[in-house]
Design an enzyme around this catalytic site. Structure first.
Site: not given
Length: 454
Positions: A137, A251-253
């Site tokens: 990040y 996007g994290d999933r």
């Protein structure tokens, strides 16, 4: 499966309510906030998703000592956190919604800090991984030279999924899949990436530049474009039609699901297809708002923290302190099983360890076989042990009185109430628990076996 998420954490705050009027000072809506949700964002969100799926997850990150960091830790229930100092304040991203409509996002402390250091514990946690997700990040952890060197070494044997950031580090060579979204791919490749041909060109540029095994350019409702080094032919993998009210966390999933499927032995194309469908299902179910709130206090893995200090910190946050004790001379599988079972009972595990002199008085002059410092070091190398406290007495009572654990654990086949420490532990409201004793695995058996081959 040991899943390790490496990356920067944020505190995400969601304010939700209704807007029925305009502000008298300016033509902007007034939102009457009815709900406030605080959750771990960034790499913390990836780890939470995986933990909710039932996986054993370690989050390797850096944390500050500010209130936002404590909020993040409190929202990471079920996640093992191995953290070093960040040297910067925790970023906070606050989203305001009126009904189903986003109104504004306010970012605090989101400037890019210096690249943080990596502790020995952080590097050890990465080294023990069976699959790794890099959730970059842009806060610098993925740029740490020691971490990058270790990941480069692991890439040949361990699936690594790298979720990049425009302000983040370049992925290390050899990772299994890099997952830029369309805007990130266009910026990184320096190509407009609007037409299918341009998107394919951008993906091939990044495939060559990053030297990854594959690049997946995610395209929202259009799915993803997968390009691999062995086969340059692009594969467009569509996403199922989904009604999306909030795309946050997609996007994290996807990265989390992709890592799991690769670790389970699926081919890249099959893993990507499953991950895209799971990301769409996640958004269709409400996205991050569908995640249950978790404010169970968690623990920060700091090897330089003494046992009493750890106990005080965990207890101050409402967590459960677990302790166990013994000589742990010649560490064996029975010890490891007992310690792992004890750790599952709370938020930290402290081992009360008999000193060398204490062991001699109890076991005889030939013991211990291993010195107290080496025994402590071996115990701390186990991921289930958070701290070790060495005591000189024949019993751990003074040690227990200082730690005052919520749970005292011993291995054995007798009743917990029969433990000699039961009365002391119960005097401050603690409880005693026994876990299975593995009789075929003991220090004496191991020592006898070694004597026969010496």
């Amino acid at each position: 499966m040991r899943i390790t998420v490496v990356g920067d954490v944020l505190l995400d705050v969601d304010l939700a309510g209704e807007a029925t009027r305009l502000c008298p000072d300016a033509p902007v809506p007034v939102v009457d906030v009815a709900e406030v949700r605080r959750r771990a964002g960034g790499a913390g969100l990836v780890a939470r998703m995986l933990a909710q799926d039932g996986h054993r997850v370690t989050l390797v990150t850096v944390l500050s000592d500010d209130d936002a960091s404590l909020e993040v830790e409190g929202a990471l229930g079920g996640v093992r956190v191995v953290a070093g100092p960040s040297g910067a304040r925790t970023p906070v991203k606050t989203r305001v919604r009126a009904g189903s409509h986003p109104v504004v996002r306010v970012d605090e402390d989101c400037s890019r800090p210096e690249v943080p250091g990596a502790t020995a514990g952080m590097l050890k946690a990465i080294e023990q991984s069976e699959v790794v997700v890099i959730a970059d990040y842009g806060r610098g952890l993925a740029a740490n030279a020691e971490i990058r060197s270790l990941l480069t070494t692991l890439a040949d044997d361990v699936p690594i999924v790298w979720d990049p950031h425009p302000a983040g580090a370049v992925p290390v060579p050899g990772v299994a899949v890099v997952t830029p979204n369309l805007a990130e791919a266009a910026k990184a490749a320096g190509i407009a990436a609007e037409t299918p041909a341009e998107i394919e060109e951008a993906g091939n540029v990044l495939l060559d530049r990053w030297q990854s095994k594959a690049v997946l350019v995610t395209m929202g409702e259009r799915g993803g474009l997968l390009l691999g080094r062995r086969d340059r032919l692009p594969r467009t993998i569509p996403a199922p039609p989904t009604a999306v009210s909030d795309p946050c966390g997609a996007g994290d999933r996807l990265a989390a699901s992709l890592a799991v499927h690769l670790a389970q032995g699926r081919g890249v194309e099959d893993a990507v297809e499953l991950a895209i469908h799971e990301a769409a299902g996640f958004l269709g179910a409400g996205g991050v708002s569908s995640l249950p709130e978790r404010h169970r206090p968690t623990w920060r893995h700091r090897r330089d923290e003494d046992a009493p200090g750890l106990a005080r910190r965990i207890r101050a946050k409402g967590g459960t302190v677990v302790a166990t004790g013994g000589c742990f001379d010649l560490l064996h599988a029975g010890h490891a099983r007992t310690l792992a079972a004890a750790r599952d009972l709370g938020d930290c595990l402290i081992v009360c360890l008999n000193s060398d002199e204490s062991v001699r008085r109890i076991k005889g002059e030939q013991r211990p076989i291993v010195s107290q410092q080496d025994r402590a070091e071996l115990l701390l190398a186990l991921e289930c042990v958070d701290a070790v406290m060495i005591f000189e007495e024949d019993t751990p009572e003074a040690c227990l009185d200082e730690l005052r654990p919520d749970v005292w654990v011993k291995g054995g086949d007798y009743q917990a109430s029969q433990l000699p420490e039961a009365g002391l532990v119960e005097s401050w409201g603690g409880r005693c628990v026994t876990v299975p004793f593995h009789a075929a695995r003991s220090t004496s058996v191991l020592a006898d076996a070694l004597a026969k081959v010496s």
